[in-house]
Write a protein that holds these residues in place. Structure first.
Motif, PDB file in Angstrom:
ATOM      1  N   GLU A 137       0.828  -1.212   0.000  1.00 15.53           N
ATOM      2  CA  GLU A 137       0.000   0.000   0.000  1.00 15.53           C
ATOM      3  C   GLU A 137       0.862   1.261   0.000  1.00 15.53           C
ATOM      4  O   GLU A 137       0.610   2.199  -0.759  1.00 15.53           O
ATOM      5  CB  GLU A 137      -0.927  -0.003   1.214  1.00 15.53           C
ATOM      6  CG  GLU A 137      -1.826   1.219   1.262  1.00 15.53           C
ATOM      7  CD  GLU A 137      -2.709   1.237   2.496  1.00 15.53           C
ATOM      8  OE1 GLU A 137      -2.995   2.358   2.959  1.00 15.53           O
ATOM      9  OE2 GLU A 137      -3.098   0.169   2.987  1.00 15.53           O
ATOM     10  N   LEU A 138       1.891   1.294   0.841  1.00 12.18           N
ATOM     11  CA  LEU A 138       2.765   2.466   0.895  1.00 12.18           C
ATOM     12  C   LEU A 138       3.539   2.670  -0.403  1.00 12.18           C
ATOM     13  O   LEU A 138       3.645   3.803  -0.893  1.00 12.18           O
ATOM     14  CB  LEU A 138       3.754   2.326   2.054  1.00 12.18           C
ATOM     15  CG  LEU A 138       3.179   2.506   3.456  1.00 12.18           C
ATOM     16  CD1 LEU A 138       4.219   2.100   4.492  1.00 12.18           C
ATOM     17  CD2 LEU A 138       2.724   3.937   3.668  1.00 12.18           C
ATOM     18  N   ALA A 139       4.077   1.598  -0.953  1.00 15.40           N
ATOM     19  CA  ALA A 139       4.893   1.714  -2.163  1.00 15.40           C
ATOM     20  C   ALA A 139       4.065   2.138  -3.374  1.00 15.40           C
ATOM     21  O   ALA A 139       4.571   2.832  -4.260  1.00 15.40           O
ATOM     22  CB  ALA A 139       5.598   0.394  -2.453  1.00 15.40           C
ATOM     23  N   GLU A 140       2.813   1.695  -3.409  1.00 21.12           N
ATOM     24  CA  GLU A 140       1.966   1.990  -4.568  1.00 21.12           C
ATOM     25  C   GLU A 140       1.240   3.320  -4.439  1.00 21.12           C
ATOM     26  O   GLU A 140       0.613   3.777  -5.395  1.00 21.12           O
ATOM     27  CB  GLU A 140       0.954   0.856  -4.769  1.00 21.12           C
ATOM     28  CG  GLU A 140       1.616  -0.436  -5.200  1.00 21.12           C
ATOM     29  CD  GLU A 140       0.649  -1.589  -5.363  1.00 21.12           C
ATOM     30  OE1 GLU A 140      -0.542  -1.470  -4.963  1.00 21.12           O
ATOM     31  OE2 GLU A 140       1.076  -2.635  -5.899  1.00 21.12           O
ATOM     32  N   ARG A 141       1.350   3.957  -3.293  1.00 25.03           N
ATOM     33  CA  ARG A 141       0.698   5.241  -3.067  1.00 25.03           C
ATOM     34  C   ARG A 141       1.356   6.282  -3.955  1.00 25.03           C
ATOM     35  O   ARG A 141       2.585   6.398  -3.979  1.00 25.03           O
ATOM     36  CB  ARG A 141       0.836   5.632  -1.598  1.00 25.03           C
ATOM     37  CG  ARG A 141       0.078   6.873  -1.216  1.00 25.03           C
ATOM     38  CD  ARG A 141       0.216   7.153   0.258  1.00 25.03           C
ATOM     39  NE  ARG A 141      -0.409   6.091   1.030  1.00 25.03           N
ATOM     40  CZ  ARG A 141      -0.169   5.881   2.316  1.00 25.03           C
ATOM     41  NH1 ARG A 141       0.682   6.631   2.968  1.00 25.03           N
ATOM     42  NH2 ARG A 141      -0.795   4.920   2.954  1.00 25.03           N
ATOM     43  N   PRO A 142       0.575   7.058  -4.693  1.00 29.56           N
ATOM     44  CA  PRO A 142       1.178   8.108  -5.534  1.00 29.56           C
ATOM     45  C   PRO A 142       1.943   9.105  -4.668  1.00 29.56           C
ATOM     46  O   PRO A 142       1.463   9.498  -3.613  1.00 29.56           O
ATOM     47  CB  PRO A 142      -0.020   8.792  -6.203  1.00 29.56           C
ATOM     48  CG  PRO A 142      -1.169   7.878  -6.004  1.00 29.56           C
ATOM     49  CD  PRO A 142      -0.876   7.034  -4.791  1.00 29.56           C
ATOM     50  N   GLU A 143       3.133   9.450  -5.124  1.00 30.25           N
ATOM     51  CA  GLU A 143       3.925  10.441  -4.382  1.00 30.25           C
ATOM     52  C   GLU A 143       3.307  11.812  -4.597  1.00 30.25           C
ATOM     53  O   GLU A 143       2.873  12.143  -5.692  1.00 30.25           O
ATOM     54  CB  GLU A 143       5.369  10.408  -4.858  1.00 30.25           C
ATOM     55  CG  GLU A 143       6.030   9.069  -4.529  1.00 30.25           C
ATOM     56  CD  GLU A 143       7.507   9.073  -4.830  1.00 30.25           C
ATOM     57  OE1 GLU A 143       8.147  10.083  -4.565  1.00 30.25           O
ATOM     58  OE2 GLU A 143       7.970   8.042  -5.333  1.00 30.25           O
ATOM     59  N   GLU A 144       3.296  12.579  -3.522  1.00 28.30           N
ATOM     60  CA  GLU A 144       2.682  13.903  -3.611  1.00 28.30           C
ATOM     61  C   GLU A 144       3.599  14.853  -4.375  1.00 28.30           C
ATOM     62  O   GLU A 144       4.810  14.820  -4.229  1.00 28.30           O
ATOM     63  CB  GLU A 144       2.417  14.443  -2.210  1.00 28.30           C
ATOM     64  CG  GLU A 144       1.404  13.591  -1.459  1.00 28.30           C
ATOM     65  CD  GLU A 144       1.065  14.161  -0.109  1.00 28.30           C
ATOM     66  OE1 GLU A 144       1.079  15.396   0.028  1.00 28.30           O
ATOM     67  OE2 GLU A 144       0.788  13.369   0.790  1.00 28.30           O
ATOM     68  N   ALA A 145       2.996  15.717  -5.160  1.00 32.61           N
ATOM     69  CA  ALA A 145       3.760  16.689  -5.949  1.00 32.61           C
ATOM     70  C   ALA A 145       4.522  17.613  -5.004  1.00 32.61           C
ATOM     71  O   ALA A 145       4.005  18.075  -4.000  1.00 32.61           O
ATOM     72  CB  ALA A 145       2.808  17.510  -6.822  1.00 32.61           C
TER      73      ALA A 145
END
Length: 174
Positions: free
Chosen positions: A164-172
């Motif tokens: 879940e953490l790895a697939e979370r989109p990184e925030e701009a």
């Protein structure tokens, strides 16, 4: 996995894997962050690097504070054995020559993401489990079976959380 009849002296193991839709370097950032692990575990309560270490490297040590409803609280010192970004991270709990447990994450690029394995081997060194067995040797196989089942569940929860953490989109801009 077949655990029936497992004995502590046999150094039983548990392993699970998960495919993660993120590249190995992203997954590596998470699995090598031992200070993140207490947020993913009900047993591991806190982690801190020892002797000036600030991150994983062969020979670095970290202290883990643990809690289990049947055992209580205890602290261990772990020794990083392998730190090979972004492929393998492993550590021995307590004595590296005869660990209470040996833990390992392995990562491999697979189908555009990462195949992440988490593995643990119990023993051969003394641990809370070996002390429980010494108090009730006639129940050794049941004690080991229950612990392996707990670890299998715990590893599954950890792998799900890492996914879940790895697939979370990184925030701009982060």
């Amino acid at each position: 996995m077949e655990w029936t009849g497992a004995r502590y002296a046999d150094s039983p193991t548990v392993e699970s894997q998960s495919w993660i839709a993120a590249p190995p370097p992203r997954v590596w950032e998470l699995v090598s962050d031992v200070e993140l692990m207490p947020t993913l575990s009900s047993e591991l309560q806190s982690v801190r690097w020892l002797a000036g270490a600030t991150g994983p490297a062969p020979g670095a040590r970290f202290e883990g504070r643990n809690r289990h409803p049947a055992i209580g609280e205890w602290t261990t010192t772990s020794h990083v054995l392998t730190c090979a970004p972004p492929r393998e991270f492993s550590w021995a709990v307590e004595n590296p020559e005869a660990p209470a447990a040996l833990w390992r994450f392995t990562l491999e690029a697979h189908d555009g993401g990462t195949l992440l394995h988490q593995w643990v081997r119990l023993g051969p060194g003394p641990s809370g489990l070996s002390y429980a067995i010494a108090r009730a040797p006639e129940q050794e196989q049941q004690i080991v079976f229950v612990r392996l089942r707990e670890l299998q569940r715990s590893i599954g929860v950890t792998l799900d959380a890492l996914k879940e953490l790895a697939e979370r989109p990184e925030e701009a801009g982060a």
